[in-house]
Design a protein around this motif. Structure first.
Motif, PDB file in Angstrom:
ATOM      1  N   GLU A  30     -15.249  61.428  -8.264  1.00  0.00           N
ATOM      2  CA  GLU A  30     -14.350  62.571  -8.050  1.00  0.00           C
ATOM      3  C   GLU A  30     -14.641  63.664  -9.076  1.00  0.00           C
ATOM      4  O   GLU A  30     -14.652  63.411 -10.275  1.00  0.00           O
ATOM      5  N   TYR A  40       0.508  70.851  -1.087  1.00  0.00           N
ATOM      6  CA  TYR A  40       1.267  71.506  -0.019  1.00  0.00           C
ATOM      7  C   TYR A  40       1.793  70.444   0.932  1.00  0.00           C
ATOM      8  O   TYR A  40       1.419  69.273   0.842  1.00  0.00           O
ATOM      9  N   THR A  43       2.028  67.813   7.897  1.00  0.00           N
ATOM     10  CA  THR A  43       2.603  67.012   8.971  1.00  0.00           C
ATOM     11  C   THR A  43       1.571  65.950   9.307  1.00  0.00           C
ATOM     12  O   THR A  43       0.403  66.266   9.529  1.00  0.00           O
ATOM     13  N   ARG A 102       0.861  66.676   0.263  1.00  0.00           N
ATOM     14  CA  ARG A 102      -0.510  66.158   0.283  1.00  0.00           C
ATOM     15  C   ARG A 102      -0.752  65.229  -0.910  1.00  0.00           C
ATOM     16  O   ARG A 102      -1.360  64.167  -0.770  1.00  0.00           O
ATOM     17  N   THR A 124     -19.793  64.236 -10.319  1.00  0.00           N
ATOM     18  CA  THR A 124     -20.196  64.518  -8.940  1.00  0.00           C
ATOM     19  C   THR A 124     -21.628  64.042  -8.728  1.00  0.00           C
ATOM     20  O   THR A 124     -22.238  63.462  -9.639  1.00  0.00           O
ATOM     21  N   ASP A 284     -12.667  66.658   5.901  1.00  0.00           N
ATOM     22  CA  ASP A 284     -12.950  68.096   5.992  1.00  0.00           C
ATOM     23  C   ASP A 284     -14.434  68.407   5.812  1.00  0.00           C
ATOM     24  O   ASP A 284     -14.935  69.386   6.357  1.00  0.00           O
ATOM     25  N   SER A 297      -5.283  65.993   7.653  1.00  0.00           N
ATOM     26  CA  SER A 297      -5.056  64.751   6.903  1.00  0.00           C
ATOM     27  C   SER A 297      -4.936  63.571   7.872  1.00  0.00           C
ATOM     28  O   SER A 297      -5.379  62.457   7.568  1.00  0.00           O
TER      29      SER A 297
HETATM   30  C1  LIG Z   1      -2.156  74.824   3.278  1.00  0.00           C
HETATM   31  C2  LIG Z   1      -2.651  73.642   4.049  1.00  0.00           C
HETATM   32  C3  LIG Z   1      -1.786  73.023   4.952  1.00  0.00           C
HETATM   33  C4  LIG Z   1      -2.236  71.917   5.671  1.00  0.00           C
HETATM   34  N1  LIG Z   1      -1.368  71.324   6.551  1.00  0.00           N
HETATM   35  C5  LIG Z   1      -1.759  70.201   7.193  1.00  0.00           C
HETATM   36  C6  LIG Z   1      -0.856  69.533   8.086  1.00  0.00           C
HETATM   37  O1  LIG Z   1       0.278  69.961   8.329  1.00  0.00           O
HETATM   38  N2  LIG Z   1      -1.276  68.368   8.670  1.00  0.00           N
HETATM   39  C7  LIG Z   1      -2.511  67.842   8.419  1.00  0.00           C
HETATM   40  O2  LIG Z   1      -2.806  66.745   8.940  1.00  0.00           O
HETATM   41  N3  LIG Z   1      -3.399  68.470   7.609  1.00  0.00           N
HETATM   42  C8  LIG Z   1      -3.058  69.640   6.999  1.00  0.00           C
HETATM   43  N4  LIG Z   1      -3.943  70.285   6.185  1.00  0.00           N
HETATM   44  C9  LIG Z   1      -5.332  69.788   6.082  1.00  0.00           C
HETATM   45  C10 LIG Z   1      -5.500  68.642   5.112  1.00  0.00           C
HETATM   46  O3  LIG Z   1      -4.910  68.922   3.859  1.00  0.00           O
HETATM   47  C11 LIG Z   1      -6.980  68.383   4.938  1.00  0.00           C
HETATM   48  O4  LIG Z   1      -7.587  68.303   6.187  1.00  0.00           O
HETATM   49  C12 LIG Z   1      -7.195  67.087   4.187  1.00  0.00           C
HETATM   50  O5  LIG Z   1      -6.722  67.214   2.866  1.00  0.00           O
HETATM   51  C13 LIG Z   1      -8.677  66.730   4.173  1.00  0.00           C
HETATM   52  O6  LIG Z   1      -8.886  65.667   3.310  1.00  0.00           O
HETATM   53  P1  LIG Z   1     -10.307  65.425   2.660  1.00  0.00           P
HETATM   54  O7  LIG Z   1     -10.143  64.223   1.813  1.00  0.00           O
HETATM   55  O8  LIG Z   1     -11.350  65.471   3.716  1.00  0.00           O
HETATM   56  O9  LIG Z   1     -10.599  66.723   1.773  1.00  0.00           O
HETATM   57  P2  LIG Z   1      -9.854  67.220   0.476  1.00  0.00           P
HETATM   58  O10 LIG Z   1      -8.395  66.980   0.601  1.00  0.00           O
HETATM   59  O11 LIG Z   1     -10.321  68.602   0.239  1.00  0.00           O
HETATM   60  O12 LIG Z   1     -10.414  66.261  -0.678  1.00  0.00           O
HETATM   61  C14 LIG Z   1     -11.725  66.378  -1.157  1.00  0.00           C
HETATM   62  C15 LIG Z   1     -11.814  65.696  -2.520  1.00  0.00           C
HETATM   63  O13 LIG Z   1     -13.168  65.759  -2.965  1.00  0.00           O
HETATM   64  C16 LIG Z   1     -13.197  66.283  -4.273  1.00  0.00           C
HETATM   65  N5  LIG Z   1     -14.479  67.000  -4.418  1.00  0.00           N
HETATM   66  C17 LIG Z   1     -14.791  68.221  -3.929  1.00  0.00           C
HETATM   67  N6  LIG Z   1     -16.065  68.500  -4.220  1.00  0.00           N
HETATM   68  C18 LIG Z   1     -16.565  67.447  -4.900  1.00  0.00           C
HETATM   69  C19 LIG Z   1     -17.826  67.132  -5.444  1.00  0.00           C
HETATM   70  N7  LIG Z   1     -18.856  67.995  -5.373  1.00  0.00           N
HETATM   71  N8  LIG Z   1     -17.981  65.945  -6.070  1.00  0.00           N
HETATM   72  C20 LIG Z   1     -16.967  65.058  -6.156  1.00  0.00           C
HETATM   73  N9  LIG Z   1     -15.731  65.307  -5.655  1.00  0.00           N
HETATM   74  C21 LIG Z   1     -15.544  66.475  -5.027  1.00  0.00           C
HETATM   75  C22 LIG Z   1     -11.985  67.169  -4.383  1.00  0.00           C
HETATM   76  O14 LIG Z   1     -11.608  67.369  -5.740  1.00  0.00           O
HETATM   77  C23 LIG Z   1     -10.966  66.364  -3.593  1.00  0.00           C
HETATM   78  O15 LIG Z   1     -10.350  65.373  -4.379  1.00  0.00           O
HETATM   79  C24 LIG Z   1      -3.542  71.421   5.486  1.00  0.00           C
HETATM   80  C25 LIG Z   1      -4.412  72.064   4.586  1.00  0.00           C
HETATM   81  C26 LIG Z   1      -3.972  73.167   3.884  1.00  0.00           C
HETATM   82  C27 LIG Z   1      -4.914  73.834   2.913  1.00  0.00           C
END
Ligand SMILES: Cc1cc2nc3c(=O)[nH]c(=O)nc-3n(C[C@H](O)[C@H](O)[C@H](O)COP(=O)(O)OP(=O)(O)OC[C@H]3O[C@@H](n4cnc5c(N)ncnc54)[C@H](O)[C@@H]3O)c2cc1C
Length: 381
Positions: A30, A40, A43, A102, A124, A284, A297
């Motif tokens: 991480e 934030y 849902t 979140r 990283t 994402d 999420s």
């Molecule tokens: C304002 C907002 C509202 C949202 N509302 C909703 C909702 O209502 N319902 C819903 O289902 N989803 C919602 N989402 C979307 C949801 O938050 C994301 O889709 C979800 O967090 C994706 O998870 P993830 O683990 O793929 O990415 P992230 O949550 O972005 O996690 C990525 C992780 O990787 C780490 N990282 C990044 N780059 C590196 C690197 N180079 N090396 C090592 N670590 C790294 C980051 O620090 C982080 O810990 C919302 C998003 C936003 C911004």
């Protein structure tokens, strides 16, 4: 079997938990120096909710979820346009869904993985190479980790994706909005506990969400053609929202004290393939659907769950398992991306008539007759 997972967010932690349940050893890498909470409100429903139930974390998520008892919509002077009550909100979100910060969703996952997974914070990846037996991952702490599988769960601006397929400009689809979100130390007096208050005007939306346990989230989303990340968030918000009244001046001042502010463009990720050999993208980094779809999420948890189901079915054929997984999940991700692109047009409309029309369904839902129909149809029925 061993996996290195880049990113300890929702997708990375879910993948680590499910792989552990399937008997794998995992290392999480991480970039952030430590765990963060808050963030934030999301849902959480659909395939994520189903997966959470299967993985055994649903009751923990429910315990940390919060209920919005009123959604109120305001004019710039603070007067109320209309509001939706608890029953109507529940009717629109459905029974198998919850609202959670979140950071709390991440914490539930983190508490379930920390005893059996090493998490290297402040680290990283720098490189990787793979052959048909293993993948070797170079990290910024100077180590090289060998594994059967490398997972890039490092979000919208994924470094793993850049190493695997090329620069992000080739895969990010700009939805021409920016957002700034932060926890807010003090709840404005006119936002009652349990309430989300919103004002929308000429391409700008601002909201305060009361998220339980005295916690509050400030949210700003606005149209920005050819949006670019960066810039001074405080100066930019003052430039865009400075002429608006109600609680907005108070919230902008409150943001000055915020520990961290999420500030980024709203972009989807469209990659032709989510894996190559024994390297896969999850969450994402692979398919960002954006907040406009309200499902990222849920897809992260549901996608991680399905990934491990496919790996378990084909433990000796990782590339084939990754292909089968993509075939299963891609239609859902693409459906949500299409939804996100549709919502883009009505999220913060620039024209007052479009704004009025986009709010019409919500306004109708606030009428007692429509409300009682929705409650009967979706909750009791
Ligand atoms: C304002 C907002 C509202 C949202 N509302 C909703 C909702 O209502 N319902 C819903 O289902 N989803 C919602 N989402 C979307 C949801 O938050 C994301 O889709 C979800 O967090 C994706 O998870 P993830 O683990 O793929 O990415 P992230 O949550 O972005 O996690 C990525 C992780 O990787 C780490 N990282 C990044 N780059 C590196 C690197 N180079 N090396 C090592 N670590 C790294 C980051 O620090 C982080 O810990 C919302 C998003 C936003 C911004």
């Amino acid at each position: 079997m061993r996996a290195v997972i880049i990113g300890a967010g929702i997708a990375g932690l879910s993948t680590a938990l499910r792989l552990h349940q399937a008997g794998w050893e995992t290392l999480l890498v991480e970039r952030a120096p430590a765990r963060r909470d808050g963030g934030y409100a999301v849902t959480f429903g659909g395939i994520g909710y189903d997966a959470a139930e299967r993985i055994g974390i649903l009751s923990d998520l429910q315990a940390r979820s919060f209920e919005t008892t009123e959604l109120s919509y305001h004019r710039s002077d603070g007067s109320r346009l209309f509001s939706l009550d608890r029953a109507t909100i529940a009717a629109t979100t459905g029974a198998r869904s919850l609202t959670i910060l979140r950071g709390d969703l991440e914490s539930v996952l983190y508490e379930r993985v920390r005893d059996h997974t090493t998490i290297r914070f402040g680290t990283t990846l720098t490189s990787f190479e793979q052959d048909d037996r293993e993948v070797r991952v170079g990290l910024t702490d100077g180590t090289v980790e060998t594994a059967d599988l490398l997972i890039g769960a490092d979000g919208l601006h994924s470094a793993t994706r850049a190493l695997l397929f090329g620069p992000e400009e080739d895969f990010l689809v700009d939805l021409q909005h920016k957002i700034a979100v932060s926890m807010l130390e003090r709840r404005p007096a006119s936002i009652a506990p349990g309430t989300t208050g919103t004002h929308s005007s000429r391409g700008r939306t601002a909201a305060v969400i009361s998220a339980g346990d005295g916690r509050n989230v400030a949210f700003f989303g606005y149209r920005a053609d050819h949006a670019r990340p960066g810039a001074d968030v405080h100066a930019e918000l003052r430039r865009i929202y400075g002429d608006l009244g109600w609680i907005i001046p108070e919230v902008l001042t409150g943001l000055q004290e915020a520990d961290s502010i999420y500030f980024d463009t709203v972009s989807q990720v469209v990659v032709p393939s989510w894996s190559k050999g024994r390297v896969a993208l999850v969450g994402d980094s692979a398919w960002c659907v954006t907040l406009f779809a309200g499902y990222g999420s849920s897809l992260a948890v549901g996608g991680a769950d399905r990934l491990v189901t496919e790996l378990t079915a084909r433990p000796d054929h990782i590339p084939a398992a990754l292909q089968a997984w993509e075939t299963a999940i891609r239609p859902e991700a693409e459906r949500k991306q299409r939804l996100g692109r549709r919502v883009k047009g009505i999220y913060a409309p620039a024209h007052p008539l479009t704004l009025w029309l986009s709010m019409l369904p919500l306004r109708l839902a606030s009428f007692p007759l429509v409300r009682s129909y929705m409650t009967r149809r979706y909750i009791k029925g």
